[in-house]
Design an enzyme around this catalytic site. Structure first.
Site, short mmCIF file in Angstrom:
data_model
loop_
_atom_site.label_atom_id
_atom_site.label_comp_id
_atom_site.label_asym_id
_atom_site.label_seq_id
_atom_site.Cartn_x
_atom_site.Cartn_y
_atom_site.Cartn_z
CE LYS A 1 -2.01 1.76 3.67
NZ LYS A 1 -2.81 1.94 4.89
CG ASP B 1 -7.30 3.28 1.61
OD1 ASP B 1 -8.13 2.78 0.82
OD2 ASP B 1 -7.32 4.49 1.91
#
Ligand code: SF4
Length: 211
Positions: A121, A139
């Site tokens: 991420k 996310d």
């Protein structure tokens, strides 16, 4: 409508809804985003933005932060939670930037992934925001919304969501699309309350899975 067609329509509508959506972590240098994104784990971006002001006030460069005592970093970043491990990662990360990359952040996804505390991420966020490269940032908002909308099918594992989205999102759209999902997830397709489908710009095309 295929998933690809649905994705294109969602992208266009969210562009109109949130034309200026960008990263909600404040930074003016790449290494600062690297620090902020580590601090943002299980913490709000708003709190991170406040805490880093103190951190950079005391340690204004990669070298300064690499030289800092881990305990001192922990003392400052404690309000973000997980202070000990975040301080350890930030210290180790800054030392690697100083010693191996001349104080710069590497423009290489795999090199980013090897940095302490940097997962897919974060590496995607850096590639997209700092370097303007294709990126998919999975996310919590991205995962929740793409499942609800029907862009992915009951996938919760971030890497699997990322891989599924790479197949249907045009690469140059990925980074901004994910930022817009954050805004939409906070304002409309919320996690803690029932989502506000009645005022959602995607209401007529969203599959509303699990709603
Ligand atoms: S229609 Fe409802 S479930 Fe779908 S994106 Fe909008 S708020 Fe979320």
């Amino acid at each position: 409508m295929t998933k690809k067609q649905l994705a294109l329509e969602v992208i266009e509508r969210l562009k109109k809804e949130y034309p200026d959506a960008g990263c909600t972590l404040d930074y003016d240098q790449a290494w600062k985003l690297l620090v902020s994104v580590r601090l943002a784990a299980q913490c709000t971006d708003a709190r991170v933005n406040v805490v880093v002001e103190d951190l950079y006030g005391k340690y204004p460069s990669v070298d300064a932060l690499a030289e800092a005592e881990v305990d001192d970093i922990e003392e400052i970043v404690r309000p973000c939670g997980l202070g000990k491990s975040k301080a350890r990662d930030i210290s180790a990360c800054m030392k690697i930037l100083r010693d191996e990359y001349g104080g710069n952040v590497p423009k290489d996804f795999d090199a980013l992934l090897k940095l302490p505390g940097v997962g897919r991420k974060s590496a995607n966020l850096i590639m997209g925001d700092v370097f303007g490269e294709p990126a998919i940032v999975t996310d919590t908002h991205c995962i929740r919304l793409t499942n609800r909308i029907g862009l992915v099918d009951k996938i919760k594992e971030p890497k699997k969501v990322e891989m599924a989205l790479w197949k249907i999102i045009p690469p140059k759209e990925g980074s901004d699309f994910c930022h817009r999902l954050v805004f939409h997830g906070r304002d409309v397709c919320t996690a803690r309350t029932k989502p506000y489908c009645d005022k959602c710009c995607l209401a007529d095309i969203c599959k509303k899975v699990g709603i």
